[in-house]
Each structure stands twice: as structure tokens, then as C-alpha cells.
Design a protein around this motif. Structure first.
Motif, mmCIF file in Angstrom:
data_model
loop_
_atom_site.group_PDB
_atom_site.id
_atom_site.type_symbol
_atom_site.label_atom_id
_atom_site.label_comp_id
_atom_site.label_asym_id
_atom_site.label_seq_id
_atom_site.Cartn_x
_atom_site.Cartn_y
_atom_site.Cartn_z
ATOM 1 N N VAL A 61 12.309 -20.818 0.157
ATOM 2 C CA VAL A 61 12.225 -20.972 1.608
ATOM 3 C C VAL A 61 13.620 -21.132 2.203
ATOM 4 N N PHE A 62 13.870 -20.374 3.267
ATOM 5 C CA PHE A 62 15.113 -20.499 4.025
ATOM 6 C C PHE A 62 14.775 -20.833 5.474
ATOM 7 N N LYS A 63 15.739 -21.425 6.147
ATOM 8 C CA LYS A 63 15.605 -21.750 7.570
ATOM 9 C C LYS A 63 16.747 -21.091 8.323
ATOM 10 N N LEU A 64 16.435 -20.453 9.445
ATOM 11 C CA LEU A 64 17.437 -19.863 10.322
ATOM 12 C C LEU A 64 17.239 -20.449 11.712
ATOM 13 N N GLU A 65 18.144 -21.333 12.118
ATOM 14 C CA GLU A 65 18.014 -22.023 13.406
ATOM 15 C C GLU A 65 19.394 -22.110 14.050
ATOM 16 N N LEU A 66 19.595 -21.307 15.101
ATOM 17 C CA LEU A 66 20.892 -21.239 15.767
ATOM 18 C C LEU A 66 20.699 -21.144 17.273
ATOM 19 N N THR A 67 21.639 -21.724 18.009
ATOM 20 C CA THR A 67 21.686 -21.606 19.464
ATOM 21 C C THR A 67 23.109 -21.265 19.873
ATOM 22 N N LYS A 124 35.165 -18.705 24.568
ATOM 23 C CA LYS A 124 34.881 -18.802 23.151
ATOM 24 C C LYS A 124 33.487 -19.371 22.957
ATOM 25 N N LEU A 125 32.704 -18.688 22.131
ATOM 26 C CA LEU A 125 31.302 -19.048 21.944
ATOM 27 C C LEU A 125 31.062 -19.560 20.541
ATOM 28 N N ILE A 126 30.090 -20.449 20.415
ATOM 29 C CA ILE A 126 29.629 -20.944 19.121
ATOM 30 C C ILE A 126 28.366 -20.175 18.744
ATOM 31 N N HIS A 127 28.323 -19.647 17.540
ATOM 32 C CA HIS A 127 27.178 -18.855 17.051
ATOM 33 C C HIS A 127 26.986 -17.586 17.879
ATOM 34 N N GLU A 128 28.104 -16.947 18.235
ATOM 35 C CA GLU A 128 27.995 -15.669 18.938
ATOM 36 C C GLU A 128 27.391 -14.605 18.036
ATOM 37 N N GLU A 129 27.677 -14.697 16.731
ATOM 38 C CA GLU A 129 27.091 -13.788 15.746
ATOM 39 C C GLU A 129 26.217 -14.572 14.786
ATOM 40 N N VAL A 130 25.050 -14.025 14.520
ATOM 41 C CA VAL A 130 24.154 -14.605 13.510
ATOM 42 C C VAL A 130 24.457 -13.902 12.192
ATOM 43 N N LEU A 179 24.324 -13.100 19.812
ATOM 44 C CA LEU A 179 23.711 -13.945 20.833
ATOM 45 C C LEU A 179 24.678 -14.162 21.984
ATOM 46 N N ARG A 180 24.100 -14.495 23.138
ATOM 47 C CA ARG A 180 24.860 -14.920 24.310
ATOM 48 C C ARG A 180 24.457 -16.354 24.649
ATOM 49 N N PRO A 181 25.258 -17.041 25.451
ATOM 50 C CA PRO A 181 24.964 -18.446 25.735
ATOM 51 C C PRO A 181 23.528 -18.665 26.215
ATOM 52 N N GLY A 182 22.871 -19.636 25.589
ATOM 53 C CA GLY A 182 21.491 -19.969 25.933
ATOM 54 C C GLY A 182 20.460 -19.292 25.048
ATOM 55 N N VAL A 214 18.151 -10.410 22.053
ATOM 56 C CA VAL A 214 17.729 -9.088 22.540
ATOM 57 C C VAL A 214 17.057 -8.269 21.438
ATOM 58 N N ILE A 215 17.089 -8.757 20.198
ATOM 59 C CA ILE A 215 16.474 -8.024 19.087
ATOM 60 C C ILE A 215 15.034 -8.480 18.923
ATOM 61 N N HIS A 216 14.116 -7.534 18.858
ATOM 62 C CA HIS A 216 12.699 -7.868 18.712
ATOM 63 C C HIS A 216 12.445 -8.560 17.374
ATOM 64 N N ASP A 217 11.390 -9.339 17.339
ATOM 65 C CA ASP A 217 11.056 -10.091 16.125
ATOM 66 C C ASP A 217 10.942 -9.189 14.906
ATOM 67 N N GLU A 218 10.244 -8.046 15.060
ATOM 68 C CA GLU A 218 9.999 -7.165 13.923
ATOM 69 C C GLU A 218 11.299 -6.557 13.398
ATOM 70 N N VAL A 219 12.187 -6.174 14.307
ATOM 71 C CA VAL A 219 13.457 -5.572 13.900
ATOM 72 C C VAL A 219 14.335 -6.604 13.202
ATOM 73 N N LEU A 220 14.391 -7.808 13.752
ATOM 74 C CA LEU A 220 15.200 -8.860 13.149
ATOM 75 C C LEU A 220 14.652 -9.256 11.783
ATOM 76 N N ALA A 221 13.325 -9.319 11.666
ATOM 77 C CA ALA A 221 12.712 -9.642 10.373
ATOM 78 C C ALA A 221 13.045 -8.577 9.333
ATOM 79 N N HIS A 222 13.045 -7.317 9.762
ATOM 80 C CA HIS A 222 13.384 -6.231 8.840
ATOM 81 C C HIS A 222 14.836 -6.340 8.387
ATOM 82 N N ARG A 223 15.743 -6.647 9.299
ATOM 83 C CA ARG A 223 17.158 -6.783 8.947
ATOM 84 C C ARG A 223 17.352 -7.936 7.966
#
Length: 375
Positions: A148-154, A170-176, A212-215, A110-119
């Protein structure tokens, strides 16, 4: 009012602290004597021209408190302009690394690309800046100037978690988290970051970047480069860098505080600064004096008028520095000194260049006018 010489004779502080020439007066609605007076011509018949031996005699740096992320030290014997120069350098001119370029392959959060990049850019990294070069404005990234870093989560439902009636899934990767940033070595970086050097990563791995939420998934490539806090706050190596003048409370022996008002007088100051004996006598605990906030509460009460003087020592700076990057807190001030020395060296080279140009003969300008040597 209070006698400075009497206070100095019974004090554990250096006698020079009670020199009125070093004091800033703190009054009910104003301060006084804020400007330095130790310059030639201010006091008739006294030579205050700068002297290295005299400066060394008065100058002092002493660490008062050191923790894993912060340091408090005293800087004594310098003008406010110098103390403020070091403060500004600490905030804006000591290099660090921060994520500057974010390449988004997928972001369904739900977070826009620009906002997430800033965070993500504000996450402090542990990479020693001395190992990385500055990247040229239009240069191609290399292993010498880019991490270089990689951020890849589902986010997924944990199917192996025991099911309890009424309990949330219970969720996996509920928080990034910042700890999810994975370093991708480039070129010869794998051989550089070995042994005593830590693997490039955030200094704090528990910073929440998104939820994040499932999916939902995030897939990004992140490039960290070297920069300065004056270009963006994310490159600042400190969380805070501030100073305050050392407080000084001088009691007036000719007008002591009445014993029945002693406890009321003590409550006008920070806890532990004013001590009250069994007989109601007042004394200043100079070990806790630096904790005084100078609220001026005592100046509101007419019954204490003339009993005390509130001062600050003009050239005694209490620095507080909190590190939020690759530097240990005790290394930040030496780094600011290094930057200051580089600035002075640059000014010296520029002045020498101007003098060399001034010695050059004047000649006709492009329009036939005569130009002076130098700029």
C-alpha cells in the motif's frame, strides 16, 4: 566469391563461425538461408539428431557489457525459436509488482482520475516479487499480497521564499513526482522490509506524474500487487529485450578493394569496422564487427561488386536487455531460464497424466456411448 577457409585462417574469431552452414546471406534486396539445417535427414549420410554432449560443446553465453540498468550478452549455439522464447519470457512472463488499484479521495488537478491512475500504474517499483504472493481474483487484500502506498499532496505558494521583482512565484509541490509515493506498512511488512531490503518505493523517484497549481490537491490510496507482463505492460520487468544476429563480413582475397577506393569502402560500414592501412589495404576489425548495422550500403556500389560478402551467423544472438524494476540486469536471463524450466516441467506432468489416462480402461459415456481413456 570469398573463401571462408582463407578468412578463417587469418581470423581471431572461432573457425566454426566461418562454416557456411551457419550463415544467413545478406543481399541487396533479400536474405537467404534463414532456416536451420542441423536436423536429421537434411544432409544425406549425416546424423544430426540432438545430442547433449554436442550441444554443450557448441553452446556459449558470454556477457559483453554490464551497467546498472542494462546488460548485453551473447547467446551462441541455440535455434532462433529458443532465443525468441527467452525474449518473450523476459518481456511477458517474469513477475513484478505494479500499482493496480487506485482509490481516489480527492483530485482537483487537471488530469482525470483514470489518466492519473494509469500513469501511476506504469511507475516501476523496487519490491522483490519473491516476497509477495499473487492475489486471488476476488480475494481480500492482505499484507502477503498487497503493498500500500499513499499519495497526498497540496500545491501552495512558498511564503518563505525571497521575493524578487519580476520573478515567478515559487510553489511547493508544483510537480507530483513518483518519489512522493509514501509506503504504508501493513501487518508484518515492517519487519520484512528491514536490513538489507530497501523500503518499497519507485525505482526512479523523478518521474513526473502530474503538475499542480496553488490550491489543487491529490489524495489517493494505491495498492500494488504481483502480476505478469502478458496481462499488462506495467508488470513487464524490462524496458527492452531484443536480439540481433552477429554480423560477419568476408572479404574476397581474389578481388581486393582498389587502394584509391579503400576509404569509400570503409565508409559503407559502421565506424571502426573496416580498417584502412597507409597502403590502402582493407582489413576487418573483428573487435568492432558486432557494431556493424548491416546497412548494405556497400552493395549499392558496382565498383565493390564481388569484393565482399555480407553474412549473419544464424545461431549467434546478441541480446540487449534493459531492466526497469526490482531485478538487476544480470539476473533477468537466469529468471527467464527458471520460467522456461517451469513450463517444461508442466508439459512433462501433463504428458504423464495423459499417458496415465490412456492406460485407464474405456467405459460408457453419460449418454451410453463408449469413451476412450484420456482426453
Amino acid at each position: 566469391m570469398a573463401s571462408s577457409s582463407a578468412a578463417a585462417s587469418s581470423s581471431t574469431l572461432p573457425p566454426s563461425v566461418f562454416n557456411p552452414r551457419r550463415h544467413v546471406g545478406v543481399h541487396a534486396e533479400r536474405v537467404s538461408d534463414v532456416s536451420s539445417t542441423d536436423y536429421p535427414g537434411h544432409y544425406p549420410g549425416e546424423d544430426h539428431s540432438w545430442n547433449l554432449a554436442k550441444f554443450k560443446e557448441d553452446f556459449k553465453i558470454e556477457v559483453k557489457r554490464l551497467s546498472q540498468r542494462s546488460v548485453e550478452f551473447d547467446l551462441v549455439g541455440v535455434d532462433a525459436s529458443m532465443a525468441n522464447a527467452f525474449r518473450r519470457i523476459l518481456i511477458a512472463e517474469i513477475p513484478t509488482l505494479a500499482i493496480e488499484h487506485v482509490y481516489v479521495s480527492n483530485n482537483t488537478s487537471v488530469i482525470h482520475d483514470e489518466v492519473l491512475a494509469h500513469r501511476i500504474g506504469l511507475v516501476p517499483l523496487n519490491v522483490p516479487p519473491s516476497l509477495i504472493k499473487y492475489r486471488s481474483p476476488n480475494g481480500v487484500p492482505t499484507d502477503q499480497d498487497t503493498i500500500v502506498f499513499k499519495l497526498e499532496l497540496t500545491c501552495e505558494v512558498d511564503k518563505n521564499a525571497p521575493k524578487e521583482k519580476g520573478a515567478p512565484r515559487k510553489l511547493i509541490h508544483e510537480e507530483v513526482l513518483s518519489g512522493d509515493l509514501l509506503w504504508i506498512p501493513q501487518g508484518e511488512q515492517q519487519s520484512v522490509f528491514t536490513g538489507a531490503l530497501p523500503i518499497p518505493a519507485p525505482t526512479n523517484k523523478n518521474i513526473v506524474l502530474a503538475k499542480l497549481r496553488p490550491g489543487q490537491e491529490i489524495d489517493m490510496d494505491l495498492h500494488a500487487i504481483k502480476g505478469l507482463g502478458k496481462d499488462h505492460a506495467k508488470w513487464s520487468p524490462v524496458a527492452t529485450a531484443s536480439y540481433r544476429l552477429h554480423p560477419l563480413i568476408i572479404l574476397n582475397p581474389s578481388k581486393p578493394v582498389p587502394p584509391h577506393l579503400a576509404h569509400k569502402f570503409a565508409k559503407c560500414f559502421s565506424p571502426g569496422v573496416v580498417q584502412v592501412s597507409k597502403d590502402g589495404e582493407i582489413s576487418i576489425d573483428e573487435r568492432n564487427l558486432r557494431k556493424e548495422s548491416m546497412s548494405r550500403e556497400v552493395l549499392r556500389h558496382k565498383e565493390f561488386e564481388g569484393c565482399v560478402e555480407l553474412k549473419r551467423v544464424r545461431d549467434w544472438f546478441i541480446f540487449t536487455v534493459e531492466s526497469e524494476g526490482p531485478y538487476a540486469p544480470q539476473d533477468l536471463f537466469p529468471e527467464s531460464i527458471r520460467v522456461m524450466r517451469e513450463k517444461i516441467a508442466n508439459i512433462r506432468r501433463a504428458a504423464e497424466a495423459l499417458l496415465a489416462d490412456a492406460d485407464a480402461p474405456a467405459g460408457p459415456g453419460p449418454d451410453g456411448d463408449v469413451e476412450m481413456g484420456g482426453v
